[in-house]
Design a protein around this motif. Structure first.
Motif, PDB file in Angstrom:
ATOM      1  N   SER A   1       0.850  -1.183   0.000  1.00 10.97           N
ATOM      2  CA  SER A   1       0.000   0.000   0.000  1.00 10.97           C
ATOM      3  C   SER A   1       0.891   1.239   0.000  1.00 10.97           C
ATOM      4  O   SER A   1       2.119   1.134   0.085  1.00 10.97           O
ATOM      5  CB  SER A   1      -0.935  -0.003   1.209  1.00 10.97           C
TER       6      SER A   1
ATOM      7  N   LEU B   1       1.502   5.289   1.549  1.00  7.52           N
ATOM      8  CA  LEU B   1       1.216   6.466   2.368  1.00  7.52           C
ATOM      9  C   LEU B   1       1.850   7.662   1.667  1.00  7.52           C
ATOM     10  O   LEU B   1       3.053   7.691   1.433  1.00  7.52           O
ATOM     11  CB  LEU B   1       1.799   6.324   3.772  1.00  7.52           C
TER      12      LEU B   1
ATOM     13  N   TYR C   1      -1.881  -1.857  -5.994  1.00  6.69           N
ATOM     14  CA  TYR C   1      -1.684  -1.559  -4.572  1.00  6.69           C
ATOM     15  C   TYR C   1      -3.012  -1.672  -3.825  1.00  6.69           C
ATOM     16  O   TYR C   1      -4.071  -1.390  -4.383  1.00  6.69           O
ATOM     17  CB  TYR C   1      -1.088  -0.160  -4.405  1.00  6.69           C
TER      18      TYR C   1
ATOM     19  N   ARG D   1      -4.008  -0.110  -0.805  1.00  8.54           N
ATOM     20  CA  ARG D   1      -4.540   1.127  -0.243  1.00  8.54           C
ATOM     21  C   ARG D   1      -3.685   2.319  -0.670  1.00  8.54           C
ATOM     22  O   ARG D   1      -2.489   2.185  -0.906  1.00  8.54           O
ATOM     23  CB  ARG D   1      -4.537   1.122   1.297  1.00  8.54           C
TER      24      ARG D   1
ATOM     25  N   THR E   1       4.338   0.532   8.162  1.00  2.00           N
ATOM     26  CA  THR E   1       4.622   1.619   7.232  1.00  2.00           C
ATOM     27  C   THR E   1       6.121   1.845   7.222  1.00  2.00           C
ATOM     28  O   THR E   1       6.729   2.136   8.255  1.00  2.00           O
ATOM     29  CB  THR E   1       3.893   2.904   7.655  1.00  2.00           C
TER      30      THR E   1
ATOM     31  N   GLU F   1       1.204  -7.054   5.088  1.00  2.00           N
ATOM     32  CA  GLU F   1       1.009  -5.824   4.314  1.00  2.00           C
ATOM     33  C   GLU F   1       2.015  -4.762   4.746  1.00  2.00           C
ATOM     34  O   GLU F   1       2.249  -4.566   5.949  1.00  2.00           O
ATOM     35  CB  GLU F   1      -0.415  -5.294   4.494  1.00  2.00           C
TER      36      GLU F   1
ATOM     37  N   MET G   1       2.991  -0.654   4.039  1.00  2.00           N
ATOM     38  CA  MET G   1       2.596   0.634   3.469  1.00  2.00           C
ATOM     39  C   MET G   1       3.874   1.416   3.191  1.00  2.00           C
ATOM     40  O   MET G   1       4.685   1.637   4.090  1.00  2.00           O
ATOM     41  CB  MET G   1       1.662   1.382   4.427  1.00  2.00           C
TER      42      MET G   1
END
Length: 334
Positions: free
Chosen positions: A4, A6, A36, A38, A220, A304, A306
């Motif tokens: 994902s 950010l 991706y 998100r 993340t 996952e 980010m």
């Protein structure tokens, strides 16, 4: 392994904020095409070099130009706002974009002291009351039953409610997510703490919820990817300089171009600072990054990641995300 994004809408030196936001739209559209999971946009206030002060506005615009990718905040800085209004905003987004909206929640100020006092008369008190704010918001998002008898609804009520997440870097945030049965996002790119300990606390204390039966966590991480390890190291200079400037309070205008970033770093007398920053960033070719992420996946038991990528050139930033997607998301195995 899911990937994902950010996005903090970084502004390059000499670039207008409008262009940074337009580039965020292009990034989200590319992420949608590349597979991706998100796209989240951060919330920051009066921070030089970042244009992401109102993610909820951008998400509606981006949602109209994408087809399937989940969209969300990373994060709504809840101590500034009334939970009822936050629920109205994200319920509206979820009504228009069913099954695609996340609500990331954080307690950080997202700016300096002036921001705290301008946006809120009692930020510190509200930050202390974060658990109560979260519980109230969960009620209005139809995620949790409320114990009182109020019939107030945060209309419009979507057919598919938005999914609330807790974002943080501490055991306190992890335990809050666990208490209410919420997914948890650990911001490793902005923390020196061991994610393993925090994620262990989250999983051990997780209380199942009707909408979330099992603990769900993502990491993340800051990533710079290019065709070769050498090229990635060169592109990473801007991100390294940005982090050093942020720690020193020297961010005045935005992301430095590669050449200027190298000159800034070369002038530093303390090479240890650069080395410490480099440890927080995954730098390399697609195969190198995949290996590093796989090691983290095995160590922390997350499926996952980010990705935050700070590269001044939009073309090279998009290429970084494209290379990762082709190596990890879309690579065909024989």
């Amino acid at each position: 392994m899911k990937l994902s994004i950010l996005d903090q809408s970084p502004i390059r030196i000499g670039q207008e904020p409008q262009h940074a936001l337009v580039e965020s739209v292009e990034l989200a559209k590319a992420a949608d095409r590349l597979g991706y999971t998100r796209y989240w946009m951060s919330e920051h206030h009066d921070l030089k070099g970042l244009a992401s002060s109102a993610p909820e506005v951008m998400l509606s615009y981006i949602g109209a130009q994408t087809k399937r990718i989940r969209l969300g905040s990373g994060a709504v800085l809840l101590p500034y706002y009334k939970p009822y209004k936050v629920a109205e905003v994200y319920n509206t987004l979820s009504t228009m974009l069913p099954g695609r909206i996340d609500v990331g929640l954080g307690r950080a100020p997202g700016g300096g002291t002036d921001v705290m006092t301008t946006l809120s008369d009692n930020f510190l008190q509200q930050a202390f009351n974060m658990p109560a704010l979260v519980e109230e918001l969960l009620h209005f998002l139809q995620y949790k039953e409320r114990v009182d008898t109020t019939t107030l609804k945060a209309a419009p009520l979507p057919l598919v409610p938005p999914v609330p997440w807790i974002l943080g870097t501490s055991k306190k945030s992890a335990l809050l997510a666990a208490k209410y049965g919420m997914p948890y996002a650990f911001g490793q790119f902005m923390s020196a703490k061991d994610p393993g300990e925090v994620l262990h606390e989250y999983r051990m204390n997780f209380q199942p919820h009707q909408a979330q039966h099992h603990p769900k966590a993502l990491l993340t991480v800051s990533v710079i990817c290019a065709e070769t390890d050498e090229k990635a190291k060169e592109l990473a200079l801007s991100a390294i300089a940005w982090n050093i400037q942020s720690e020193r309070g020297e961010n005045k205008a935005g992301l430095l171009p590669i050449r200027e970033a190298k000159e800034y770093i070369d002038k530093l007398k303390d090479s240890q600072v650069k080395a410490e920053i480099e440890k927080k960033i995954l730098i390399g070719s697609p195969r190198t990054i995949k290996h590093k992420l796989k090691s983290m996946q095995d160590a922390y038991q997350v499926d996952e990641f980010m990705i935050v990528t700070f590269i001044p050139s939009l073309e090279e930033r998009l290429q970084s995300y494209t290379l990762l997607a082709n190596e990890i998301i879309n690579k065909k195995t024989s």
